[in-house]
Design a protein around this motif. Structure first.
Motif, PDB file in Angstrom:
ATOM      1  N   LEU A 187     -38.018  52.731 -70.327  1.00 24.83           N
ATOM      2  CA  LEU A 187     -38.312  51.539 -71.121  1.00 24.83           C
ATOM      3  C   LEU A 187     -37.088  50.636 -71.096  1.00 24.83           C
ATOM      4  CD1 LEU A 187     -40.004  52.924 -74.371  1.00 24.83           C
ATOM      5  CD2 LEU A 187     -41.117  51.918 -72.379  1.00 24.83           C
ATOM      6  N   VAL A 188     -37.265  49.395 -70.663  1.00 23.44           N
ATOM      7  CA  VAL A 188     -36.183  48.426 -70.731  1.00 23.44           C
ATOM      8  C   VAL A 188     -36.659  47.285 -71.616  1.00 23.44           C
ATOM      9  CG1 VAL A 188     -34.735  46.816 -69.453  1.00 23.44           C
ATOM     10  CG2 VAL A 188     -35.312  49.020 -68.451  1.00 23.44           C
ATOM     11  N   ASP A 189     -35.966  47.082 -72.727  1.00 23.20           N
ATOM     12  CA  ASP A 189     -36.345  46.055 -73.693  1.00 23.20           C
ATOM     13  C   ASP A 189     -37.806  46.248 -74.117  1.00 23.20           C
ATOM     14  OD1 ASP A 189     -35.545  43.906 -75.243  1.00 23.20           O
ATOM     15  OD2 ASP A 189     -36.519  42.468 -73.902  1.00 23.20           O
ATOM     16  N   GLY A 190     -38.219  47.499 -74.259  1.00 25.33           N
ATOM     17  CA  GLY A 190     -39.572  47.806 -74.708  1.00 25.33           C
ATOM     18  C   GLY A 190     -40.638  47.762 -73.635  1.00 25.33           C
ATOM     19  N   ILE A 191     -40.262  47.382 -72.401  1.00 29.08           N
ATOM     20  CA  ILE A 191     -41.254  47.315 -71.327  1.00 29.08           C
ATOM     21  C   ILE A 191     -41.171  48.582 -70.483  1.00 29.08           C
ATOM     22  CG2 ILE A 191     -42.068  45.961 -69.363  1.00 29.08           C
ATOM     23  CD1 ILE A 191     -40.315  43.644 -70.534  1.00 29.08           C
ATOM     24  N   ASP A 192     -42.333  49.196 -70.221  1.00 34.31           N
ATOM     25  CA  ASP A 192     -42.334  50.391 -69.375  1.00 34.31           C
ATOM     26  C   ASP A 192     -42.253  49.964 -67.914  1.00 34.31           C
ATOM     27  OD1 ASP A 192     -42.637  52.758 -68.100  1.00 34.31           O
ATOM     28  OD2 ASP A 192     -44.373  53.426 -69.259  1.00 34.31           O
ATOM     29  N   VAL A 193     -41.085  50.190 -67.303  1.00 31.73           N
ATOM     30  CA  VAL A 193     -40.824  49.697 -65.961  1.00 31.73           C
ATOM     31  C   VAL A 193     -41.723  50.378 -64.925  1.00 31.73           C
ATOM     32  CG1 VAL A 193     -39.030  49.372 -64.214  1.00 31.73           C
ATOM     33  CG2 VAL A 193     -38.436  49.314 -66.622  1.00 31.73           C
ATOM     34  N   THR A 194     -42.034  51.661 -65.187  1.00 30.37           N
ATOM     35  CA  THR A 194     -42.724  52.431 -64.147  1.00 30.37           C
ATOM     36  C   THR A 194     -44.154  51.950 -63.909  1.00 30.37           C
ATOM     37  OG1 THR A 194     -43.320  54.024 -65.842  1.00 30.37           O
ATOM     38  CG2 THR A 194     -41.367  54.501 -64.553  1.00 30.37           C
ATOM     39  N   THR A 195     -44.731  51.222 -64.873  1.00 27.64           N
ATOM     40  CA  THR A 195     -46.112  50.787 -64.689  1.00 27.64           C
ATOM     41  C   THR A 195     -46.212  49.382 -64.102  1.00 27.64           C
ATOM     42  OG1 THR A 195     -46.147  49.868 -66.912  1.00 27.64           O
ATOM     43  CG2 THR A 195     -46.851  52.158 -66.670  1.00 27.64           C
ATOM     44  N   LEU A 196     -45.060  48.710 -63.951  1.00 32.65           N
ATOM     45  CA  LEU A 196     -45.089  47.313 -63.500  1.00 32.65           C
ATOM     46  C   LEU A 196     -45.421  47.217 -62.021  1.00 32.65           C
ATOM     47  CD1 LEU A 196     -41.987  45.875 -65.330  1.00 32.65           C
ATOM     48  CD2 LEU A 196     -44.388  45.638 -65.959  1.00 32.65           C
ATOM     49  N   ARG A 197     -46.100  46.110 -61.689  1.00 29.44           N
ATOM     50  CA  ARG A 197     -46.540  45.922 -60.325  1.00 29.44           C
ATOM     51  C   ARG A 197     -46.648  44.421 -60.082  1.00 29.44           C
ATOM     52  NH1 ARG A 197     -48.627  50.412 -60.515  1.00 29.44           N
ATOM     53  NH2 ARG A 197     -47.838  51.641 -58.818  1.00 29.44           N
ATOM     54  N   LEU A 246     -44.015  42.698 -62.461  1.00 28.87           N
ATOM     55  CA  LEU A 246     -42.694  43.202 -62.067  1.00 28.87           C
ATOM     56  C   LEU A 246     -41.744  42.029 -61.831  1.00 28.87           C
ATOM     57  CD1 LEU A 246     -40.945  45.650 -61.265  1.00 28.87           C
ATOM     58  CD2 LEU A 246     -41.799  45.411 -58.949  1.00 28.87           C
ATOM     59  N   ARG A 247     -42.280  40.976 -61.217  1.00 28.92           N
ATOM     60  CA  ARG A 247     -41.463  39.801 -60.939  1.00 28.92           C
ATOM     61  C   ARG A 247     -41.012  39.161 -62.257  1.00 28.92           C
ATOM     62  NH1 ARG A 247     -41.126  34.537 -59.435  1.00 28.92           N
ATOM     63  NH2 ARG A 247     -43.081  33.913 -60.396  1.00 28.92           N
ATOM     64  N   ARG A 248     -41.915  39.065 -63.227  1.00 25.10           N
ATOM     65  CA  ARG A 248     -41.579  38.501 -64.544  1.00 25.10           C
ATOM     66  C   ARG A 248     -40.509  39.351 -65.232  1.00 25.10           C
ATOM     67  NH1 ARG A 248     -42.576  33.480 -65.664  1.00 25.10           N
ATOM     68  NH2 ARG A 248     -43.930  32.907 -63.953  1.00 25.10           N
ATOM     69  N   PHE A 249     -40.617  40.679 -65.036  1.00 20.21           N
ATOM     70  CA  PHE A 249     -39.697  41.621 -65.673  1.00 20.21           C
ATOM     71  C   PHE A 249     -38.260  41.411 -65.200  1.00 20.21           C
ATOM     72  CE2 PHE A 249     -37.548  45.702 -64.743  1.00 20.21           C
ATOM     73  CZ  PHE A 249     -37.206  46.067 -66.018  1.00 20.21           C
ATOM     74  N   ARG A 250     -38.121  40.888 -63.972  1.00 25.94           N
ATOM     75  CA  ARG A 250     -36.777  40.701 -63.409  1.00 25.94           C
ATOM     76  C   ARG A 250     -35.886  39.797 -64.261  1.00 25.94           C
ATOM     77  NH1 ARG A 250     -37.001  44.197 -59.546  1.00 25.94           N
ATOM     78  NH2 ARG A 250     -38.615  44.039 -57.957  1.00 25.94           N
TER      79      ARG A 250
END
Lengths: 553, 303
Positions: free
Chosen positions: A359-369, A373-377
């Motif tokens: 979890l980075v800042d409450g977002i589960d990184v492993t499920t991003l696609r 995923l681009r927004r998460f960057r």
């Protein structure tokens, strides 16, 4: 003592006859603008059995000086003036052929990079035997026996097996031992060790330096140790020579130089060198314990990589868990192959973990696609180890720093320019750097550009993958200070990946120690350093250079 | 194919952007200094190569400046004359001035080479870039196709293509171009793969770049330099191959003045008029060597 040079324990009269005497050495390199002098009026003495350290940052002329001694200057290099005396004979006037007779026999070299210094198509045995054959040390059987003896002496296990192996079958530390075996084969009076351990892990470095020390004591060989690491010099040398810009800043017995440095530059070097003595005392804000505000949560991270064509897998990270509070720095420490970079890349989202949760800042990184995923960057940014490779050589600094802004919600051109200018100020770069390309910047400046690019999106988390390891100590200290300042001002959370425990102790609040993919220790930095929970952590801490002489003053 | 075309067009546009983006003053000053320095290290071979190329390009553009003779109409009773003040390189079997035919032939040979390199560069580079950046199955499919192209002897391949397309200067050039697609594709792919693995490309993805943006901003500009140097090298090779096709009768039909054809026509008179084959041959050699030398200097400037 059967060697050609008779070395007795240093007595008063022998102390007057140094193994190596350099006086007023000047070396110049030819460039487009003509000859440029890079070493000026360097004078030093190396007495039998003594270790003299040449200390300096990159470009200080330390390697050039060492090369001049052994007659191995680059083709465009020229010895302009000065005297180099080996056992009282002036050698710069010698031809290459004459030099060949003393290289290996009276003076030898331990090169810096063990991976590129051994011939990949010849066996270890052949390469060690070569130096003996060149100087005609007996017949084939005799040489073979001597090679085994040498490999045993430098501490290689199974020497009979090693002689038939090729360099790629050996680890970095083992290769460096082979190079040392070649250097000491003929018991030379002087060994020049040019950064013999810079490419090695800290525990391996300690063992290699111990070995050199041991051999020196046994054979009475003098060592000219070229190093950028003041800690190594402090531990190992009797005498320190500090170089800067090709000039000697000061020289003297190690204890004197360390205790009462006379030159401004040495004082600065000593202050900037990370050491175990320094902790993060300047922290005004105490750590909240058990606070729920975690910027990074890693639970049971496992990362497998397929090996070969079959279904074999290599487990690079095995069950790593830690949490990082917002606004603090967590360090991941380990040697090469420990899985620290793999962990970092999973957290940034460059690879999918085999199992576990991040979890980075409450977002589960492993499920991003894809788009998510681009927004998460925007939330997390990575700063790379090598600022020479992480900046596009064709872009200007402005383009590099502006680019992340173009990837997200469109901003008018003026706003973008304003943001770029502001962030450049923030990282301490002059506005004049904007129009330059990376090749016109120094290593430290490039790393500042990389940090600016990472910060321009206002991320919450910054992952620093060995971000200061490639820099000189003074530059390293500046970048670390900058990172600290940015953290205070912007409330950033850092994940600091490093092999250097001294730096880690200086910058981080909490730490995880990785060994072969497993987390062997974790907790607050002070706890881990003062009360290490595992044998491996204890070994790591004791291997940090700069501790041997620390107790003496 | 339209998809590939848009990539190709934006490829060119991006390159133009790069050229236009005014290099800052300090850069310009340093490049001026570089030029001054280069002046101190003049390489005579390179200067000569540029001189040869300049002359040949002028021949191709303004042949009438260099000769008053016609390239196609012979003069009666002037057949097979040896070199003289009137005809510097002599005349051929139909009484046509050889120098005029070489000068007018430059146009045909050069434009043919440009078309050939253009075809190879465009198609090959696009294939290579797509293969290198898409990876996986698309990569496999494209590169196996390229392997098939490479497995057919180049001369045989170009002869077959000429037979399919029909005889003519342009068709011969296209045929030569198609044979060079494979090498361009392989080079472009390897460069793209190299650049893709670099930290700055990963950093660009890491700062939220989309695939196409990263491709245009980082991968293309950094991988095209060696492709361009290779194109200059291919120019010399294309001139040679087009001449070969002309020599074999698969190129421009007579009486077009084309270098390969000149050599083929002069062959019958080798014993009586050796200059008819030798001089065009030497011209081809000089141009090919010059193109190679210039390409080499591009390659060096890159490192």
């Amino acid at each position: 003592m059967t060697s050609a040079i008779n070395i007795k324990p240093a007595t008063a009269d022998l102390a007057n006859l140094p193994v190596l005497e350099i006086s007023n050495l000047a070396v110049a390199y030819r460039s487009h603008e003509g000859y440029q002098r890079v070493v000026h009026e360097v004078s030093l003495l190396v007495r039998p059995g003594e270790v003299v350290a040449l200390v300096g940052e990159s470009g200080s002329g330390k390697t050039t000086t060492a090369q001049a001694v052994i007659g191995l200057l680059a083709e465009n290099g020229r010895l302009e003036s000065g005297v180099v005396r080996l056992n009282g004979t002036d050698i710069p006037s010698w031809s290459q052929k004459q030099l060949d007779t003393i290289r290996g026999r009276k003076i030898s070299l331990i090169p810096q990079d063990p991976t590129s210094s051994l011939n990949p198509v010849k066996t270890i045995g052949d390469q060690v035997a070569e130096v003996l054959q060149i100087h005609r040390q007996g017949g084939r059987a005799e040489i073979e026996a001597r090679v085994i003896e040498l490999l045993t002496r430098v501490g290689l296990s199974q020497p009979e097996l090693r002689v038939r192996q090729y360099p790629h079958e050996l680890s970095g530390g083992m290769r460096q031992r082979v190079l040392i075996a070649i250097a000491v084969a003929l018991r030379p009076a002087l060994i020049i060790a040019d950064e013999p351990t810079s490419a090695l892990d800290v525990t391996v470095q300690k063992r290699i330096l111990d070995l050199i020390d041991e051999l020196r004591r046994e054979y009475g060989t003098a060592v000219l140790l070229v190093t950028h690491d003041l800690g190594v010099a402090a531990d190992r040398a009797n005498h320190i020579v500090v170089l800067k810009g090709g000039r000697i800043q000061e020289q003297g017995p190690t204890a004197d130089v360390l205790a009462s440095p006379r030159s401004e530059y040495t004082r600065k070097l000593l202050a900037d060198a990370p050491s175990l003595g320094k902790t993060r005392a300047a922290r005004a804000r105490p750590l909240r314990i058990g606070g729920g505000d975690n910027a990074i949560v890693v639970e049971n991270l496992v990362q497998d990589f397929p090996v070969g064509t079959r279904r074999d897998v290599f487990r690079a990270v095995d069950g790593v868990s830690f949490t990082v509070q917002r606004g603090t720095t967590h360090a991941i420490v380990g040697e090469s192959g420990s899985g620290k970079t793999t962990t970092a890349r999973s957290i940034v989202g460059f690879q999918k973990p085999t199992s576990g949760r991040i979890l980075v800042d409450g977002i589960d990184v492993t499920t991003l696609r894809g788009e998510s995923l681009r927004r998460f960057r925007k939330t997390v940014q990575l700063v790379y180890q090598n600022p020479f490779a992480s900046l596009d050589p064709r872009q200007t600094v402005f383009q590099i720093v502006e680019e992340p802004l173009l990837n997200f919600d469109p901003l008018p051109r003026e706003d973008r320019a304003r943001k770029v200018h502001a962030i450049l100020d923030r990282v301490g770069l002059p506005q004049s750097a904007l129009a330059r390309k990376p090749h016109a910047l120094s290593g430290g400046q490039r790393q500042r550009v990389a940090i600016a690019r990472a910060l321009v999106l206002d991320p919450k988390v910054l992952v620093l993958d060995e971000a200061v390891s490639a820099l000189d100590v003074t530059v390293q200290a500046q970048i670390l200070a900058l990172l600290d300042e940015l953290q205070q001002a912007l409330g950033l959370t850092y994940l600091f990946i490093s092999h250097d425990l001294a730096v880690v102790r200086q910058i981080s609040d909490t730490v995880s120690v990785l060994h072969n993919g497993r987390q062997v220790d974790s907790g607050h930095v002070e706890d881990v350093f003062l009360r290490p929970g595992s044998a491996y952590t204890r070994e790591l801490i004791s291997a940090i250079p700069g501790q041997l002489n620390a107790n003496q003053h | 194919m339209t998809g590939l075309n848009t990539i190709g067009r934006s490829l060119l546009r991006d390159d133009a952007d790069l050229l236009e983006s005014a290099s800052p003053k300090s850069e310009r000053a340093s490049s001026a200094a570089k030029w001054l320095n280069a002046g101190r290290y003049i390489q005579p071979g390179l200067v000569l190569a540029w001189f040869v190329m300049a002359v040949v390009v002028l021949w191709a553009l303004f042949p009438q400046w260099f000769t008053s003779y016609s390239a196609t109409v012979g003069v009666a009773r002037q057949q097979l004359r040896p070199p003289s003040a009137e005809h510097w390189l002599g005349t051929d079997a139909l009484g046509r001035d050889l120098l005029a035919r070489i000068i007018y032939g430059a146009g045909n040979s050069l434009s043919g080479a440009l078309v050939a390199v253009g075809v190879g560069l465009l198609v090959g580079t696009i294939l290579g870039i797509v293969a290198g950046s898409a990876r996986g199955r698309i990569d496999g499919a494209i590169m196996r196709g390229v392997d098939v192209l490479l497995s057919i002897p180049q001369l045989l391949l170009s002869l077959s293509i000429v037979i399919l397309l029909g005889f003519g200067t342009v068709n011969a050039a296209i045929a030569v171009g198609i044979t060079s697609i494979a090498s361009f594709a392989r080079l472009a792919r390897s460069e793209v793969v190299r650049v893709r693995a670099s930290d700055y490309v990963e950093a660009a993805f890491g700062s939220g770049g989309t695939f196409s943006r990263v491709l245009l901003r980082h991968i293309l500009p950094n991988s095209l330099t060696s492709v361009i140097a290779f194109a200059a090298l291919q120019l010399g090779w294309a001139i040679l191959t087009i001449s070969t096709l002309g020599f074999l009768g698969y190129g421009a039909p007579p009486p077009t003045p084309e270098w390969g054809l000149l050599i083929a026509e002069g062959r019958n008179y080798l014993a009586r008029a050796w200059w008819l084959t030798t001089v065009p041959g030497v011209v081809v050699i000089l141009v090919v060597l010059s193109a190679n030398r210039i390409s080499h200097s591009f390659g060096k400037a890159r490192t």
